[in-house]
Design an enzyme around this catalytic site. Structure first.
Site, PDB file in Angstrom:
ATOM      1  N   ASN A  85       2.178  14.945  -1.730  1.00 35.42           N
ATOM      2  CA  ASN A  85       1.056  14.588  -2.221  1.00 35.42           C
ATOM      3  C   ASN A  85       0.126  15.942  -2.237  1.00 35.42           C
ATOM      4  O   ASN A  85       0.570  16.757  -1.544  1.00 35.42           O
ATOM      5  CB  ASN A  85       0.231  13.347  -1.570  1.00 35.42           C
ATOM      6  CG  ASN A  85       0.241  13.704  -0.060  1.00 35.42           C
ATOM      7  OD1 ASN A  85      -0.534  14.495   0.178  1.00 35.42           O
ATOM      8  ND2 ASN A  85       0.684  12.679   0.716  1.00 35.42           N
TER       9      ASN A  85
ATOM     10  N   ASP B  50       3.598   6.790   2.040  1.00 32.87           N
ATOM     11  CA  ASP B  50       3.973   5.479   2.517  1.00 32.87           C
ATOM     12  C   ASP B  50       5.538   5.273   2.319  1.00 32.87           C
ATOM     13  O   ASP B  50       5.992   4.312   3.242  1.00 32.87           O
ATOM     14  CB  ASP B  50       3.312   4.493   1.280  1.00 32.87           C
ATOM     15  CG  ASP B  50       1.858   4.419   1.493  1.00 32.87           C
ATOM     16  OD1 ASP B  50       1.345   4.829   2.458  1.00 32.87           O
ATOM     17  OD2 ASP B  50       1.189   4.436   0.609  1.00 32.87           O
TER      18      ASP B  50
ATOM     19  N   ASP C 242       3.926   3.170  10.008  1.00 29.09           N
ATOM     20  CA  ASP C 242       2.488   3.381   9.889  1.00 29.09           C
ATOM     21  C   ASP C 242       1.970   3.981  11.279  1.00 29.09           C
ATOM     22  O   ASP C 242       1.949   3.352  12.237  1.00 29.09           O
ATOM     23  CB  ASP C 242       1.573   2.158   9.677  1.00 29.09           C
ATOM     24  CG  ASP C 242       0.128   2.529   9.039  1.00 29.09           C
ATOM     25  OD1 ASP C 242      -0.331   3.065   9.858  1.00 29.09           O
ATOM     26  OD2 ASP C 242      -0.222   1.792   8.167  1.00 29.09           O
TER      27      ASP C 242
ATOM     28  N   PHE D 101      -8.674   7.162   8.051  1.00 31.96           N
ATOM     29  CA  PHE D 101      -9.382   7.635   6.664  1.00 31.96           C
ATOM     30  C   PHE D 101      -8.745   6.691   5.857  1.00 31.96           C
ATOM     31  O   PHE D 101      -7.724   6.368   5.625  1.00 31.96           O
ATOM     32  CB  PHE D 101      -8.933   9.083   6.505  1.00 31.96           C
ATOM     33  CG  PHE D 101     -10.204   9.982   7.143  1.00 31.96           C
ATOM     34  CD1 PHE D 101      -9.835  10.376   8.422  1.00 31.96           C
ATOM     35  CD2 PHE D 101     -10.842  10.520   6.240  1.00 31.96           C
ATOM     36  CE1 PHE D 101     -10.873  11.176   9.157  1.00 31.96           C
ATOM     37  CE2 PHE D 101     -11.873  11.579   7.016  1.00 31.96           C
ATOM     38  CZ  PHE D 101     -11.918  11.840   8.403  1.00 31.96           C
TER      39      PHE D 101
ATOM     40  N   LYS E  45      -8.720  -2.074   5.630  1.00 28.96           N
ATOM     41  CA  LYS E  45      -7.945  -1.185   6.363  1.00 28.96           C
ATOM     42  C   LYS E  45      -8.272  -1.354   7.932  1.00 28.96           C
ATOM     43  O   LYS E  45      -7.346  -1.293   9.044  1.00 28.96           O
ATOM     44  CB  LYS E  45      -7.937   0.146   5.936  1.00 28.96           C
ATOM     45  CG  LYS E  45      -6.584   0.540   5.068  1.00 28.96           C
ATOM     46  CD  LYS E  45      -6.771   1.898   4.345  1.00 28.96           C
ATOM     47  CE  LYS E  45      -6.355   1.645   2.913  1.00 28.96           C
ATOM     48  NZ  LYS E  45      -6.354   2.671   2.197  1.00 28.96           N
TER      49      LYS E  45
ATOM     50  N   LYS F  72      -5.386  -2.615  10.569  1.00 27.50           N
ATOM     51  CA  LYS F  72      -4.757  -1.864  11.316  1.00 27.50           C
ATOM     52  C   LYS F  72      -5.661  -1.762  12.671  1.00 27.50           C
ATOM     53  O   LYS F  72      -5.397  -0.952  13.611  1.00 27.50           O
ATOM     54  CB  LYS F  72      -4.940  -0.055  10.806  1.00 27.50           C
ATOM     55  CG  LYS F  72      -4.197  -0.130   9.332  1.00 27.50           C
ATOM     56  CD  LYS F  72      -4.009   1.465   9.018  1.00 27.50           C
ATOM     57  CE  LYS F  72      -3.363   1.238   7.444  1.00 27.50           C
ATOM     58  NZ  LYS F  72      -2.776   2.635   7.470  1.00 27.50           N
TER      59      LYS F  72
END
Ligand code: C5P
Length: 416
Positions: free
Chosen positions: A219, A288, A315, A332, A346, A350
């Protein structure tokens, strides 16, 4: 720069020694006010003026506002007998050049030392903040842009310029930031050493998921935000480990960098370091998914279609936050829509202490850019509620310092 980041900056420059370089340009008159404002914050200021600056403002003005003699000449026996150029270079906690003309920027990029200011620039080990001010065409010139890029690679932090009406009647980027904006940025640079004795692990950059021996999925993450956080964590006194994907950024001084490629490698490196850490910041753009199987040989162009099977990556952040000995966990969330809603989900999913939401759809901010703006969502002490704090658009290195100050104060309020 629309707003000032005054919310979490340590504000006080008490006892800090600022060497202010003033160069030739109409904006030099603003530096007298800047000197006064720096002194109001408790800083000790010594001013060095170039010949060009002295055409606009007299040294006497700066002597009066700084309360110190003003340096003008390299070969001045009187000055060398009192505070010579090498002592001045060692004296400074920080060098601020404001306004910085195209000429001084070019000299700094070339490493010239033909007057007191440029000699000090080479002779000092202090951090260097440079606030350019010039005609917009001169600022846009490829030579100036190349010189600024050179200074950036050497760790110089550029402040502004602002955009707007110029003294020459033109409109565009090249205006000196306002004195109060510069003072807020200099204050933000000095983060308190609140994380002394604490270990912090930060992930940064993209991951690369191999397809075959020569190809990978990845990315656009540049790693700039994570590297800036690592630099700020060192400034706050933390033992700092940066687990980094492949980026082309220098390792900030004092940081221990572990270089990784894939998400699986990043996961393993983080888990190996996390045991005795106080804080974990997941700033990396982790892929991911990865390839279900990596081809042993280069895949050949033998058919019109090619199917790649992807499977989910671990993750890293969620795994760290699920540990019984979990550190303070910061994530983030780079989003293009419903930024706060996605970020909050999130934070909950998480089980994080804090999440920094940034809108990556805004041009000039986020991925690959030098600037960023975030809204920080924090779990309240009771655990159920969420508080918000917006940190406005600014250079990532200053934003990182504001974020580390905020993370340190939240962490310390819970763990003492
Ligand atoms: O779920 P999402 O990828 O949007 O979450 C972003 C946050 O989670 C970032 O802090 C990122 O560094 C972290 N993350 C991670 N491991 C992953 C995916 C994301 O640590 N596999």
């Amino acid at each position: 720069m629309a707003e000032l980041c005054t919310t979490v900056s340590p504000a006080s420059l008490q006892g800090k020694r600022i060497l202010l370089g003033v160069t030739g340009g109409i904006a030099a008159y603003k530096s007298a006010e800047l000197t006064r404002r720096l002194k109001d914050e408790g800083a000790e200021v010594r001013v060095v003026m170039t010949k060009g600056a002295r055409e606009f403002v007299t040294p006497l003005t700066f002597q009066a506002v700084s309360g110190n003699p003003v340096g003008t000449d390299l070969l001045d026996p009187a000055a060398e007998a009192a505070m010579g150029h090498i002592e001045l270079a060692r004296w400074a906690d920080l060098v601020l050049i404001a306004p910085a003309s195209a000429d001084v920027i070019a000299k700094m990029a070339a490493g010239l030392a033909d007057d007191l200011l440029t000699t000090l620039v080479l002779a000092t080990a202090a951090p260097m903040l440079v606030a350019p001010a010039m005609n917009q065409q001169m600022y846009a010139h490829p030579a100036t842009q190349a010189n600024l890029a050179t200074l950036k690679t050497r760790g110089v932090l550029l402040l502004g310029p602002a955009s707007g009406n110029q003294a020459c009647g033109e409109v565009g980027p090249g205006r000196l930031l306002e004195p109060l904006e510069l003072v807020a940025m200099v204050s933000a640079y000095f983060v308190p050493k609140s994380l002394l004795g604490k270990k912090i692990v930060i992930t940064a950059g993209p991951t690369r998921e191999p397809i075959d021996p020569v190809r990978y999925l990845s990315n656009h993450s540049s790693g700039k935000m994570g590297y800036a956080l690592a630099e700020a964590a060192v400034a706050a006194g933390a033992e700092t480990v940066l687990v980094s994907g492949q980026v082309s950024l220098p390792v900030p001084p004092g940081v221990r960098r572990l270089s990784v490629e894939s998400a699986a490698e990043m996961h393993a490196a983080v888990l190996a370091e996390i045991g005795n850490s106080a804080i974990f910041i997941g700033c990396a753009a982790v892929a991911d998914y990865r390839l279900a199987s990596v081809a042993a040989q280069k895949i050949k162009k033998t058919s019109d279609e090619l199917e790649l099977k992807l499977i989910k990556n671990p993750d890293i952040l969620a795994d760290v936050s699920a540990r019984p000995d979990r550190p303070f966990c910061v994530g983030f969330a780079a989003e293009t829509e419903q930024v706060l809603t996605h970020a909050e989900s999130k934070l909950q999913r998480k089980k994080l202490d804090m999440i920094c939401a940034n809108d990556v759809s805004q041009s000039g901010l986020g991925f690959g850019c030098d600037d960023n703006a975030v809204t920080v969502l924090m779990r309240t002490d009771a655990g159920a509620g969420v508080r918000q704090q917006a940190l406005p658009a600014q250079n990532k290195r200053l934003l990182a310092r504001a974020l580390i100050s905020l993370i340190a104060s939240e962490y310390l309020s819970r763990h003492g």
